[in-house]
Design a protein around this motif. Structure first.
Motif, PDB file in Angstrom:
ATOM      1  N   ALA A 190      -5.609  15.076  22.549  1.00 43.10           N
ATOM      2  CA  ALA A 190      -5.364  13.711  23.018  1.00 43.10           C
ATOM      3  C   ALA A 190      -4.319  13.059  22.117  1.00 43.10           C
ATOM      4  CB  ALA A 190      -6.668  12.915  23.010  1.00 43.10           C
ATOM      5  N   ASP A 191      -3.924  11.860  22.446  1.00 43.05           N
ATOM      6  CA  ASP A 191      -2.916  11.148  21.655  1.00 43.05           C
ATOM      7  C   ASP A 191      -3.314  11.043  20.187  1.00 43.05           C
ATOM      8  OD1 ASP A 191      -1.285  10.765  23.851  1.00 43.05           O
ATOM      9  OD2 ASP A 191      -2.087   8.772  24.313  1.00 43.05           O
ATOM     10  N   GLU A 192      -4.621  10.835  19.945  1.00 40.01           N
ATOM     11  CA  GLU A 192      -5.076  10.665  18.568  1.00 40.01           C
ATOM     12  C   GLU A 192      -5.012  11.945  17.755  1.00 40.01           C
ATOM     13  OE1 GLU A 192      -8.841  10.676  21.235  1.00 40.01           O
ATOM     14  OE2 GLU A 192      -6.789   9.855  21.278  1.00 40.01           O
ATOM     15  N   ASN A 193      -4.731  13.059  18.399  1.00 41.19           N
ATOM     16  CA  ASN A 193      -4.620  14.325  17.689  1.00 41.19           C
ATOM     17  C   ASN A 193      -3.197  14.594  17.201  1.00 41.19           C
ATOM     18  OD1 ASN A 193      -6.931  15.465  20.087  1.00 41.19           O
ATOM     19  ND2 ASN A 193      -7.395  15.315  17.904  1.00 41.19           N
ATOM     20  N   PHE A 194      -2.323  13.604  17.327  1.00 41.91           N
ATOM     21  CA  PHE A 194      -0.947  13.759  16.862  1.00 41.91           C
ATOM     22  C   PHE A 194      -0.600  12.655  15.871  1.00 41.91           C
ATOM     23  CE2 PHE A 194      -1.072  15.936  20.891  1.00 41.91           C
ATOM     24  CZ  PHE A 194      -0.296  17.072  20.689  1.00 41.91           C
ATOM     25  N   VAL A 195       0.345  12.957  15.002  1.00 42.98           N
ATOM     26  CA  VAL A 195       0.914  11.922  14.138  1.00 42.98           C
ATOM     27  C   VAL A 195       2.010  11.245  14.951  1.00 42.98           C
ATOM     28  CG1 VAL A 195       2.115  11.402  11.992  1.00 42.98           C
ATOM     29  CG2 VAL A 195       0.415  13.254  12.064  1.00 42.98           C
ATOM     30  N   THR A 196       1.695  10.065  15.456  1.00 44.02           N
ATOM     31  CA  THR A 196       2.602   9.361  16.357  1.00 44.02           C
ATOM     32  C   THR A 196       3.393   8.291  15.624  1.00 44.02           C
ATOM     33  OG1 THR A 196       1.097   9.709  18.218  1.00 44.02           O
ATOM     34  CG2 THR A 196       2.771   8.001  18.474  1.00 44.02           C
ATOM     35  N   ILE A 197       4.694   8.297  15.829  1.00 40.82           N
ATOM     36  CA  ILE A 197       5.549   7.228  15.318  1.00 40.82           C
ATOM     37  C   ILE A 197       5.570   6.154  16.392  1.00 40.82           C
ATOM     38  CG2 ILE A 197       7.891   6.592  14.614  1.00 40.82           C
ATOM     39  CD1 ILE A 197       8.198   9.516  13.671  1.00 40.82           C
ATOM     40  N   ARG A 198       4.791   5.116  16.189  1.00 37.50           N
ATOM     41  CA  ARG A 198       4.614   4.098  17.223  1.00 37.50           C
ATOM     42  C   ARG A 198       5.848   3.226  17.400  1.00 37.50           C
ATOM     43  NH1 ARG A 198      -1.388   2.745  14.854  1.00 37.50           N
ATOM     44  NH2 ARG A 198      -2.536   4.363  16.013  1.00 37.50           N
ATOM     45  N   ALA A 199       6.480   2.885  16.288  1.00 36.98           N
ATOM     46  CA  ALA A 199       7.671   2.029  16.365  1.00 36.98           C
ATOM     47  C   ALA A 199       8.477   2.162  15.083  1.00 36.98           C
ATOM     48  CB  ALA A 199       7.271   0.576  16.587  1.00 36.98           C
ATOM     49  N   VAL A 200       9.790   1.974  15.228  1.00 38.67           N
ATOM     50  CA  VAL A 200      10.690   1.940  14.070  1.00 38.67           C
ATOM     51  C   VAL A 200      11.491   0.651  14.169  1.00 38.67           C
ATOM     52  CG1 VAL A 200      12.442   3.161  12.754  1.00 38.67           C
ATOM     53  CG2 VAL A 200      10.883   4.461  14.218  1.00 38.67           C
ATOM     54  N   THR A 201      11.431  -0.157  13.131  1.00 39.93           N
ATOM     55  CA  THR A 201      12.081  -1.466  13.163  1.00 39.93           C
ATOM     56  C   THR A 201      12.930  -1.694  11.923  1.00 39.93           C
ATOM     57  OG1 THR A 201      10.133  -2.496  12.147  1.00 39.93           O
ATOM     58  CG2 THR A 201      10.255  -2.514  14.558  1.00 39.93           C
ATOM     59  N   ILE A 202      13.905  -2.599  12.058  1.00 37.59           N
ATOM     60  CA  ILE A 202      14.742  -2.974  10.927  1.00 37.59           C
ATOM     61  C   ILE A 202      13.952  -3.905  10.022  1.00 37.59           C
ATOM     62  CG2 ILE A 202      16.818  -4.225  10.241  1.00 37.59           C
ATOM     63  CD1 ILE A 202      18.050  -3.314  12.917  1.00 37.59           C
ATOM     64  N   SER A 203      13.815  -3.532   8.776  1.00 39.63           N
ATOM     65  CA  SER A 203      13.042  -4.328   7.818  1.00 39.63           C
ATOM     66  C   SER A 203      13.932  -5.230   6.982  1.00 39.63           C
ATOM     67  CB  SER A 203      12.240  -3.397   6.901  1.00 39.63           C
ATOM     68  OG  SER A 203      11.583  -4.124   5.891  1.00 39.63           O
ATOM     69  N   ASN A 204      15.125  -4.758   6.647  1.00 37.58           N
ATOM     70  CA  ASN A 204      16.062  -5.541   5.841  1.00 37.58           C
ATOM     71  C   ASN A 204      17.467  -5.193   6.290  1.00 37.58           C
ATOM     72  OD1 ASN A 204      17.773  -6.571   3.766  1.00 37.58           O
ATOM     73  ND2 ASN A 204      16.065  -6.534   2.324  1.00 37.58           N
ATOM     74  N   SER A 205      18.235  -6.187   6.696  1.00 37.29           N
ATOM     75  CA  SER A 205      19.567  -5.942   7.244  1.00 37.29           C
ATOM     76  C   SER A 205      20.690  -6.133   6.238  1.00 37.29           C
ATOM     77  CB  SER A 205      19.814  -6.865   8.441  1.00 37.29           C
ATOM     78  OG  SER A 205      19.750  -8.229   8.036  1.00 37.29           O
ATOM     79  N   SER A 206      20.362  -6.304   4.973  1.00 35.24           N
ATOM     80  CA  SER A 206      21.394  -6.515   3.962  1.00 35.24           C
ATOM     81  C   SER A 206      22.050  -5.193   3.582  1.00 35.24           C
ATOM     82  CB  SER A 206      20.785  -7.156   2.711  1.00 35.24           C
ATOM     83  OG  SER A 206      21.721  -7.173   1.648  1.00 35.24           O
ATOM     84  N   THR A 207      23.373  -5.185   3.496  1.00 28.95           N
ATOM     85  CA  THR A 207      24.089  -3.968   3.116  1.00 28.95           C
ATOM     86  C   THR A 207      24.025  -3.696   1.625  1.00 28.95           C
ATOM     87  OG1 THR A 207      26.150  -5.211   2.895  1.00 28.95           O
ATOM     88  CG2 THR A 207      25.710  -4.175   5.026  1.00 28.95           C
ATOM     89  N   THR A 208      23.459  -4.610   0.856  1.00 29.60           N
ATOM     90  CA  THR A 208      23.430  -4.446  -0.599  1.00 29.60           C
ATOM     91  C   THR A 208      22.141  -3.793  -1.092  1.00 29.60           C
ATOM     92  OG1 THR A 208      22.466  -6.653  -0.930  1.00 29.60           O
ATOM     93  CG2 THR A 208      24.870  -6.472  -0.908  1.00 29.60           C
ATOM     94  N   THR A 209      21.218  -3.470  -0.179  1.00 33.31           N
ATOM     95  CA  THR A 209      19.943  -2.914  -0.626  1.00 33.31           C
ATOM     96  C   THR A 209      20.113  -1.556  -1.285  1.00 33.31           C
ATOM     97  OG1 THR A 209      19.591  -1.986   1.564  1.00 33.31           O
ATOM     98  CG2 THR A 209      18.604  -4.129   1.112  1.00 33.31           C
ATOM     99  N   ALA A 210      21.166  -0.821  -0.944  1.00 35.01           N
ATOM    100  CA  ALA A 210      21.373   0.500  -1.525  1.00 35.01           C
ATOM    101  C   ALA A 210      21.744   0.431  -2.997  1.00 35.01           C
ATOM    102  CB  ALA A 210      22.462   1.252  -0.751  1.00 35.01           C
ATOM    103  N   GLU A 211      22.112  -0.758  -3.488  1.00 38.24           N
ATOM    104  CA  GLU A 211      22.479  -0.898  -4.898  1.00 38.24           C
ATOM    105  C   GLU A 211      21.298  -0.619  -5.821  1.00 38.24           C
ATOM    106  OE1 GLU A 211      24.125  -4.776  -5.328  1.00 38.24           O
ATOM    107  OE2 GLU A 211      25.938  -4.322  -4.174  1.00 38.24           O
ATOM    108  N   SER A 212      20.086  -0.727  -5.287  1.00 40.19           N
ATOM    109  CA  SER A 212      18.905  -0.480  -6.108  1.00 40.19           C
ATOM    110  C   SER A 212      18.562   1.002  -6.194  1.00 40.19           C
ATOM    111  CB  SER A 212      17.700  -1.241  -5.534  1.00 40.19           C
ATOM    112  OG  SER A 212      17.384  -0.772  -4.238  1.00 40.19           O
ATOM    113  N   LEU A 213      19.283   1.839  -5.461  1.00 38.47           N
ATOM    114  CA  LEU A 213      19.006   3.268  -5.428  1.00 38.47           C
ATOM    115  C   LEU A 213      19.876   4.025  -6.419  1.00 38.47           C
ATOM    116  CD1 LEU A 213      18.842   3.797  -1.552  1.00 38.47           C
ATOM    117  CD2 LEU A 213      16.961   3.302  -3.121  1.00 38.47           C
ATOM    118  N   SER A 214      19.388   5.193  -6.826  1.00 38.27           N
ATOM    119  CA  SER A 214      20.158   6.089  -7.684  1.00 38.27           C
ATOM    120  C   SER A 214      20.111   7.496  -7.083  1.00 38.27           C
ATOM    121  CB  SER A 214      19.584   6.092  -9.108  1.00 38.27           C
ATOM    122  OG  SER A 214      19.647   4.812  -9.693  1.00 38.27           O
ATOM    123  N   PRO A 215      20.797   7.682  -5.960  1.00 39.25           N
ATOM    124  CA  PRO A 215      20.725   8.970  -5.277  1.00 39.25           C
ATOM    125  C   PRO A 215      21.327  10.101  -6.099  1.00 39.25           C
ATOM    126  CG  PRO A 215      22.467   7.636  -4.345  1.00 39.25           C
ATOM    127  CD  PRO A 215      21.706   6.748  -5.282  1.00 39.25           C
TER     128      PRO A 215
END
Length: 258
Positions: A190-215
């Protein structure tokens, strides 16, 4: 009382659309709501722009909503973005756009998000993506032209780790599913037997958020791969799509879903 003129309404509408498009194109943090808990990904929109633009288009079109995690290899990767469960097998493939150019700038270390591809075809990524459970750089940074890392998990990696502890049936993580049920031809999931991605939404639209990362940079990309696509570490290469297809066919036969 002041009333908006037709012209002002048109201008306001145009401004709203422009604002929406701006938010959509500049988004760097997205949140995944899943049946096993949420997680957030920070996207490298300025350094892997083609991949991020492609990923955001699938999000804005709602293509990832109600899809399932269709492949999981413990201590390797969790893969999604390609299939839906509509009550029977095989899983239903989502519509995909044209493939995109590879951008293998960053390394496939733990908690990074990258695009899956067809084997022996570096520029073949479309909708499917995966998350690295461990440092897979020795393999995935050089195989098939290098797999494009375009973001990293910044919140909820514990939920992704928990998904790796779920029962796995034919490479698919399936909650509340036993080995006996997987082998039982009369049992229908049944549906509950799968890992379902119910929704994907934009959480932060700022282009500067990547400055906090160190890839971590991919420093191995110019080296020749010593392993083939069938080596067991393809992160979504053709051999794994083939294994997935075989798995779904086998599962369908076992369950005999009409």
């Amino acid at each position: 009382m002041y009333k908006n003129s037709p012209k002002s309404l048109v201008l306001a509408g145009a401004f709203s659309i422009a604002t929406l498009l701006s938010v959509s194109s500049n988004a760097t943090i997205v949140e995944f709501e899943t049946s096993q808990g949420n997680f957030k990904i920070n996207l490298h929109d300025q350094t892997t722009p083609t991949t991020v633009e492609n990923f955001l288009k699938y999000i804005n079109d709602g293509d990832f909503n109600n899809t399932v995690v269709h492949r999981l290899v413990p201590n390797f990767i969790m893969q999604a973005g390609g299939f839906e469960f509509n009550g029977n097998f095989p899983l239903t493939a989502i519509d995909v756009d044209s493939s995109i150019k590879n951008e293998p700038l960053y390394s496939n270390v733990r908690a990074t998000v990258a695009m899956a591809k067809v084997g022996n075809s570096p520029n073949s990524a479309t909708s499917q993506w995966y998350i690295n459970y461990k440092d897979n750089s020795a393999n995935l940074d050089i195989q098939n032209g290098g797999f494009t890392v375009f973001g990293e998990v910044i919140e909820g990696m514990d939920n992704i780790d928990k998904i790796a502890q779920l029962p796995i049936c034919q490479s698919i993580p399936m909650p509340d599913y036993t080995d006996e049920q997987c082998a039982n031809s009369n049992f229908v999931p049944a549906d509950e037997n799968f890992v379902t991605i119910r929704a994907v939404t934009i959480s932060n639209s700022s282009t500067t958020t990547a400055e906090s990362l160190s890839p971590v940079k991919n420093t191995l990309i110019n080296q020749e791969s010593s392993s083939s696509d069938s080596s067991g570490g393809g992160g979504g290469s053709l051999s794994y799509f083939a294994l997935l297809t075989l798995s779904l066919v086998g599962l369908r036969r076992k369950m005999k879903i009409s």
